[in-house]
Design an enzyme around this catalytic site. Structure first.
Site, PDB file in Angstrom:
ATOM      1  N   GLU A 181      15.672 -26.431 -26.406  1.00 33.62           N
ATOM      2  CA  GLU A 181      16.821 -26.689 -27.035  1.00 33.62           C
ATOM      3  C   GLU A 181      17.715 -27.795 -26.339  1.00 33.62           C
ATOM      4  O   GLU A 181      18.417 -28.306 -26.855  1.00 33.62           O
ATOM      5  CB  GLU A 181      17.838 -25.380 -27.313  1.00 33.62           C
ATOM      6  N   HIS A 197      -6.760 -12.949 -18.258  1.00 35.33           N
ATOM      7  CA  HIS A 197      -7.938 -12.765 -18.940  1.00 35.33           C
ATOM      8  C   HIS A 197      -8.192 -13.579 -20.019  1.00 35.33           C
ATOM      9  O   HIS A 197      -9.065 -13.341 -20.969  1.00 35.33           O
ATOM     10  CB  HIS A 197      -7.673 -11.281 -19.232  1.00 35.33           C
ATOM     11  N   LYS A 291      18.508 -25.092 -41.002  1.00 25.74           N
ATOM     12  CA  LYS A 291      19.310 -24.176 -41.501  1.00 25.74           C
ATOM     13  C   LYS A 291      19.976 -24.764 -42.614  1.00 25.74           C
ATOM     14  O   LYS A 291      20.211 -23.872 -43.833  1.00 25.74           O
ATOM     15  CB  LYS A 291      20.245 -23.551 -40.561  1.00 25.74           C
TER      16      LYS A 291
HETATM   17  C1  F6R Z   1      20.856 -21.438 -29.510  1.00 22.44           C
HETATM   18  C2  F6R Z   1      20.615 -21.406 -30.838  1.00 22.44           C
HETATM   19  C3  F6R Z   1      19.654 -20.728 -31.651  1.00 22.44           C
HETATM   20  C4  F6R Z   1      20.423 -19.646 -32.322  1.00 22.44           C
HETATM   21  C5  F6R Z   1      19.585 -18.990 -33.402  1.00 22.44           C
HETATM   22  C6  F6R Z   1      20.332 -17.652 -34.240  1.00 22.44           C
HETATM   23  O1  F6R Z   1      21.944 -21.769 -28.921  1.00 22.44           O
HETATM   24  O2  F6R Z   1      21.631 -22.180 -31.219  1.00 22.44           O
HETATM   25  O3  F6R Z   1      18.722 -20.188 -30.932  1.00 22.44           O
HETATM   26  O4  F6R Z   1      20.887 -18.625 -31.478  1.00 22.44           O
HETATM   27  O5  F6R Z   1      19.337 -20.063 -34.306  1.00 22.44           O
HETATM   28  O6  F6R Z   1      21.788 -18.012 -34.238  1.00 22.44           O
HETATM   29  P1  F6R Z   1      22.930 -17.062 -33.941  1.00 22.44           P
HETATM   30  O7  F6R Z   1      22.567 -16.670 -32.629  1.00 22.44           O
HETATM   31  O8  F6R Z   1      23.959 -17.405 -34.244  1.00 22.44           O
HETATM   32  O9  F6R Z   1      22.249 -15.617 -34.755  1.00 22.44           O
END
Ligand code: F6R
Length: 298
Positions: A181, A197, A291
């Protein structure tokens, strides 16, 4: 615990820090709650920094339907909204961080929940001591001529491979996620003894990738003596195929301090690697893109 990514890792860290307890701590990174989660013996913690992660909201809904004891940890979003509507216990932590940057908040909230539930003891004191320890040690991890810069150099334009004893899996996951990330770079991880293993045999091909891999074995003073021996022999076996291999032992008094030392080291390495790669360590455009696309497509 139900969560994803930078939120979920806090559950794994709790499991590894408190690895001697007589109850199981499990992190579910999924849409669905396992069938075996029952109200009689399950405390379900929904953990989502944003409060809007769809997998976490889905498993949270199922925990509600199944009548589990539920606590939510979040900085807001739908998770906070629904928890308030339903009068469920809710811990809110400050907003404005990237979720992975809120590990201290998420971990702290989670262990306090376990203490309140009567499952852990003396947690506040350990948290304070660990925070102090990390503050004291920061100068050794930050800036020129540090172990962090050394590893960033070793990983730059190479494939980082991180091996840990199984009881520190969270540390390897965190290193991998932070390199992914922050530095926008691939990293590979595995655990000992399991990799002895199978994977040890695979560290040959594709030769051009193996030759450009840098391996780090992370270990702790409490690591099983046979695993320490395995690290030593594994390193000798693979050393001529990979570009380089190192061992790093954790530092600190308590297990909490030692696990966080290694986590912090990985965090700094990933930051310097981001700089070398010319990447913004905060931005996560692909995760946001995905997302958004999922939201648009319903
Ligand atoms: C870490 C990041 C992602 C989020 C994941 C879940 O900085 O941006 O790994 O943690 O997409 O989102 P949340 O944590 O808001 O539930």
């Amino acid at each position: 615990m139900g969560g994803m990514g930078g939120s979920a890792i806090s559950g794994d860290v709790v499991r590894d820090v408190f690895n001697g307890v007589d109850f199981s701590i499990e992190t579910i990174r999924e849409y669905d709650l396992p069938r075996y989660a029952r109200p009689e013996d399950t405390l379900f913690v929904a953990i989502s920094y944003s409060g809007n992660t769809e997998e976490t909201l889905s498993i949270f809904d199922q925990a509600l339907e199944r009548g589990l004891n539920i606590i939510s940890i979040t900085s807001g979003g739908r998770l906070a909204e629904i928890s308030r509507q339903k009068g469920l216990p809710l811990i809110t932590i400050p907003s404005g961080y990237p979720p992975r940057g809120a590990l201290g908040w998420l971990f702290g909230a989670l262990v306090m929940v376990l203490e309140r539930a009567g499952l852990l003891e003396g947690v506040a004191d350990s948290l304070h001591k660990t925070a102090r320890f990390l503050k004291d040690i920061a100068g050794e991890l930050e800036g020129e001529d540090t172990i962090s810069i050394d590893f960033a150099n070793k990983f730059y334009r190479r494939l980082p491979i991180i091996y840990v004893p199984s009881d520190m899996m969270s540390v390897a996951l965190r290193w991998q996620a932070q390199i992914n990330e922050n530095a926008k770079q691939l990293a590979h991880i595995n655990v000992l003894p399991e990799m002895n293993h199978n994977e040890i045999n695979g560290i040959k091909h594709p030769a051009d990738i193996v030759e450009r891999s840098w391996v780090v074995f992370l270990k702790d003073r409490d690591t099983h003596p046979r695993i320490l021996k395995r690290i030593e022999i594994t390193r000798q076996i693979i050393e001529e195929d990979v570009l380089g291999a190192d061992e790093v032992e954790s530092r600190g008094e308590s297990r909490m301090e030692r696990i966080f030392y290694l986590i912090w080291l990985g965090d700094f390495v990933s930051y310097y690697l981001a700089v070398y790669n010319g990447e913004d360590p905060i931005a996560i455009p692909r995760i946001s893109h995905l997302k958004d696309a999922l939201k648009r497509e319903g």
